[in-house]
Design a protein around this motif. Structure first.
Motif, PDB file in Angstrom:
ATOM      1  N   ILE A  28       0.831  -1.205   0.000  1.00  0.00           N
ATOM      2  CA  ILE A  28       0.000   0.000   0.000  1.00  0.00           C
ATOM      3  C   ILE A  28       0.865   1.255   0.000  1.00  0.00           C
ATOM      4  O   ILE A  28       0.599   2.209  -0.748  1.00  0.00           O
ATOM      5  CB  ILE A  28      -0.945  -0.014   1.218  1.00  0.00           C
ATOM      6  CG1 ILE A  28      -2.019  -1.088   1.035  1.00  0.00           C
ATOM      7  CG2 ILE A  28      -1.602   1.355   1.418  1.00  0.00           C
ATOM      8  CD1 ILE A  28      -2.841  -1.346   2.278  1.00  0.00           C
ATOM      9  N   ILE A  29       1.908   1.281   0.811  1.00  0.00           N
ATOM     10  CA  ILE A  29       2.798   2.450   0.850  1.00  0.00           C
ATOM     11  C   ILE A  29       3.462   2.664  -0.508  1.00  0.00           C
ATOM     12  O   ILE A  29       3.503   3.786  -1.034  1.00  0.00           O
ATOM     13  CB  ILE A  29       3.856   2.285   1.953  1.00  0.00           C
ATOM     14  CG1 ILE A  29       3.195   2.280   3.331  1.00  0.00           C
ATOM     15  CG2 ILE A  29       4.896   3.412   1.870  1.00  0.00           C
ATOM     16  CD1 ILE A  29       4.154   1.941   4.463  1.00  0.00           C
ATOM     17  N   ARG A  32       0.979   3.943  -3.201  1.00  0.00           N
ATOM     18  CA  ARG A  32       0.640   5.353  -3.041  1.00  0.00           C
ATOM     19  C   ARG A  32       1.784   6.258  -3.483  1.00  0.00           C
ATOM     20  O   ARG A  32       1.561   7.308  -4.096  1.00  0.00           O
ATOM     21  CB  ARG A  32       0.284   5.631  -1.583  1.00  0.00           C
ATOM     22  CG  ARG A  32      -1.062   5.046  -1.159  1.00  0.00           C
ATOM     23  CD  ARG A  32      -1.300   5.219   0.324  1.00  0.00           C
ATOM     24  NE  ARG A  32      -2.633   4.736   0.726  1.00  0.00           N
ATOM     25  CZ  ARG A  32      -3.018   4.590   1.976  1.00  0.00           C
ATOM     26  NH1 ARG A  32      -2.183   4.890   2.982  1.00  0.00           N
ATOM     27  NH2 ARG A  32      -4.235   4.150   2.248  1.00  0.00           N
ATOM     28  N   ARG A  33       2.982   5.861  -3.184  1.00  0.00           N
ATOM     29  CA  ARG A  33       4.137   6.696  -3.518  1.00  0.00           C
ATOM     30  C   ARG A  33       4.474   6.680  -5.005  1.00  0.00           C
ATOM     31  O   ARG A  33       4.951   7.674  -5.549  1.00  0.00           O
ATOM     32  CB  ARG A  33       5.370   6.226  -2.741  1.00  0.00           C
ATOM     33  CG  ARG A  33       5.359   6.531  -1.264  1.00  0.00           C
ATOM     34  CD  ARG A  33       6.658   6.044  -0.641  1.00  0.00           C
ATOM     35  NE  ARG A  33       6.771   6.378   0.775  1.00  0.00           N
ATOM     36  CZ  ARG A  33       7.837   6.054   1.516  1.00  0.00           C
ATOM     37  NH1 ARG A  33       8.844   5.397   0.979  1.00  0.00           N
ATOM     38  NH2 ARG A  33       7.881   6.393   2.797  1.00  0.00           N
ATOM     39  N   GLY A  35       2.426   5.267  -7.660  1.00  0.00           N
ATOM     40  CA  GLY A  35       1.350   5.110  -8.625  1.00  0.00           C
ATOM     41  C   GLY A  35       1.211   3.703  -9.163  1.00  0.00           C
ATOM     42  O   GLY A  35       0.807   3.504 -10.313  1.00  0.00           O
ATOM     43  N   THR A 201       7.695   2.978   6.650  1.00  0.00           N
ATOM     44  CA  THR A 201       8.092   3.942   5.622  1.00  0.00           C
ATOM     45  C   THR A 201       9.567   3.800   5.263  1.00  0.00           C
ATOM     46  O   THR A 201       9.954   3.978   4.112  1.00  0.00           O
ATOM     47  CB  THR A 201       7.806   5.372   6.098  1.00  0.00           C
ATOM     48  OG1 THR A 201       8.387   5.567   7.408  1.00  0.00           O
ATOM     49  CG2 THR A 201       6.303   5.626   6.180  1.00  0.00           C
TER      50      THR A 201
END
Length: 217
Positions: A28-29, A32-33, A35, A201
């Motif tokens: 998911i991270i 999102r970062r 695309g 992260t």
């Protein structure tokens, strides 16, 4: 065929490894970062059911008719062997799905069932795949949190004694992790130990670099 598929799947990155290792969180991270699109094996496997047959996919076909939680009736090594046979039978479905997806952005495969030896023929380089393996403490915390989701609890655990089932599942997963480590060493894949001390992260930064997300493949 494998070489041709590897070229067509050069935009795919594989996040695999043990149960409860944080694969979905990482995917998911990264999505999102960068695309990317996430392909979730735990959801996709439901679409494989109509495509399976008793002759070609005997283990997967049998599993669909078993009562919830019956996997944990036997020994952990039997459960591990059964899981390996199922993922071997269904891997072609996963590849078919991925080949049918658009190639205009990265695809992140989030799936417990991918082993290094299966992925090796489809990788243009070993760092297209990473394998997350949790410490026993990290996994235990993750699995204990899952029965709070009723549907996942019913399908994955059934109505059996929860602590006995948990013990078998932990033992099965230790065997699975050992096999992942063995195969990853043979094929030169990255294995990351998850113990909960590292922010997700920061892990995403490392994996994005290994995956070459945002750079030319």
């Amino acid at each position: 065929m494998a070489a041709a598929s590897a070229g067509r799947l050069s935009h795919v990155r594989w996040i695999a490894g043990g149960t409860g290792a944080g694969k979905s969180t990482l995917a998911i991270i990264l999505a999102r970062r960068h695309g990317a699109v996430i392909y979730r094996g735990d959801l996709a496997q439901h679409t494989w059911l109509p495509r399976c047959s008793p002759r070609q996919h005997p283990n997967f076909h049998a599993a669909r008719h078993e009562p919830p939680g019956s996997l944990w009736d036997g020994r952990p090594d039997e459960a591990c062997g059964f899981a390996q046979r199922v993922v071997a039978e269904t891997f072609a479905f996963e590849v078919e799905d991925l080949l049918a997806m658009p190639t205009d952005r990265p695809v992140l495969v989030d799936w417990f069932g991918n082993l290094p030896s299966q992925l090796a023929p489809l990788l243009t380089r070993p760092d297209q795949a990473v394998f997350l393996l949790p410490t026993p403490e990290f996994r235990l915390a993750a699995l204990r949190s899952r029965p709070s989701v009723p549907v996942r609890s019913l399908v994955g655990w059934g109505s059996r004694a929860p602590e006995a089932t948990l013990a078998k599942r932990l033992a099965r997963d230790e065997l699975w992790d050992a096999e992942v480590r063995r195969q990853a060493a043979v094929h030169g894949n990255t294995v990351i130990t998850m113990d909960g001390t590292r922010p997700a992260t920061d892990l995403a930064d490392e994996v994005a670099e290994r995956f070459r997300l945002g750079t030319a493949a």
